[in-house]
Design an enzyme around this catalytic site. Structure first.
Site, PDB file in Angstrom:
ATOM      1  N   ASP A 107      20.125   7.033  11.074  1.00 23.87           N
ATOM      2  CA  ASP A 107      20.891   7.845  11.869  1.00 23.87           C
ATOM      3  C   ASP A 107      20.001   9.410  11.221  1.00 23.87           C
ATOM      4  OD1 ASP A 107      23.807   6.891  12.493  1.00 23.87           O
ATOM      5  OD2 ASP A 107      23.081   5.795  10.891  1.00 23.87           O
ATOM      6  N   GLU A 111      22.039  14.686  20.039  1.00 25.30           N
ATOM      7  CA  GLU A 111      21.314  13.486  21.408  1.00 25.30           C
ATOM      8  C   GLU A 111      22.366  13.353  21.958  1.00 25.30           C
ATOM      9  OE1 GLU A 111      19.033   9.723  19.902  1.00 25.30           O
ATOM     10  OE2 GLU A 111      20.900   8.804  19.893  1.00 25.30           O
ATOM     11  N   ASP A 168      22.176  13.213  15.070  1.00 30.17           N
ATOM     12  CA  ASP A 168      22.486  12.389  15.239  1.00 30.17           C
ATOM     13  C   ASP A 168      24.212  11.525  15.215  1.00 30.17           C
ATOM     14  OD1 ASP A 168      22.617   9.207  16.976  1.00 30.17           O
ATOM     15  OD2 ASP A 168      22.080   8.831  14.780  1.00 30.17           O
TER      16      ASP A 168
END
Length: 167
Positions: free
Chosen positions: A140, A67, A7
């Site tokens: 996260d 991501e 992330d």
């Protein structure tokens, strides 16, 4: 198969290593790379790069999932996140590790079964799917593990469609 989920972020970059053993997903290591807010951007990027290289070399993932960036109203934040993401992708490319990219909606669909799932639903499913004692913090980290789960699910589907059995 060892999958690394990322992330991306400049202040906090979540990571999660997950081993896929048959149809089971087993957490290996997870956490985050953090940089200080008052540090010059170029120094923060060096810190992210060096920490990324150390993690990749230590845990040796076979594949990585990141991501995709979601651009909202904060363009300045999007640029810095993009820079951090790029530094990580460089470290992965230097090691020849393939990278998959997923939108937040794809991750939610894969982990929860609904692309419009709330953040708490995703976090709870990460905890359940990986049999963790608690939802990983900060957020996260849970998000990075969700990306890894999504990638593992996606690889399984691709293998089944191609007639290949997962190891």
């Amino acid at each position: 198969m060892r999958v690394l989920g990322i992330d991306p972020g400049i202040a906090i970059m979540g990571f999660g290593f997950v081993d896929q053993i048959g149809h089971r997903l087993v957490p290996v290591q997870y956490g985050c790379i953090q940089t200080e807010a008052n540090t010059p951007t170029e120094q923060r990027l060096v810190q992210i790069y060096e920490a990324s290289c150390a993690l990749l070399d230590k845990y040796e993932p076979q594949t990585i999932a990141v991501e995709k960036l979601f651009f909202n109203k904060n363009v300045t934040n999007a640029f810095s996140v993009g820079q951090a993401r790029g530094v990580f992708l460089l470290a992965a490319a230097q090691r020849g590790i393939p990278v998959g990219e997923y939108t937040p909606m794809q991750v939610k669909q894969s982990v929860v079964g609904y692309g419009g799932a709330e953040k708490q639903q995703v976090q709870e499913m990460v905890k359940r799917l990986l049999k963790l004692p608690a939802v990983p913090k900060p957020d996260d980290v849970a998000d990075a593990l969700a990306v890894a789960i999504c990638h593992a699910h996606s690889m399984n589907l691709t293998e089944r469609m191609n007639g290949v059995k997962p190891s």
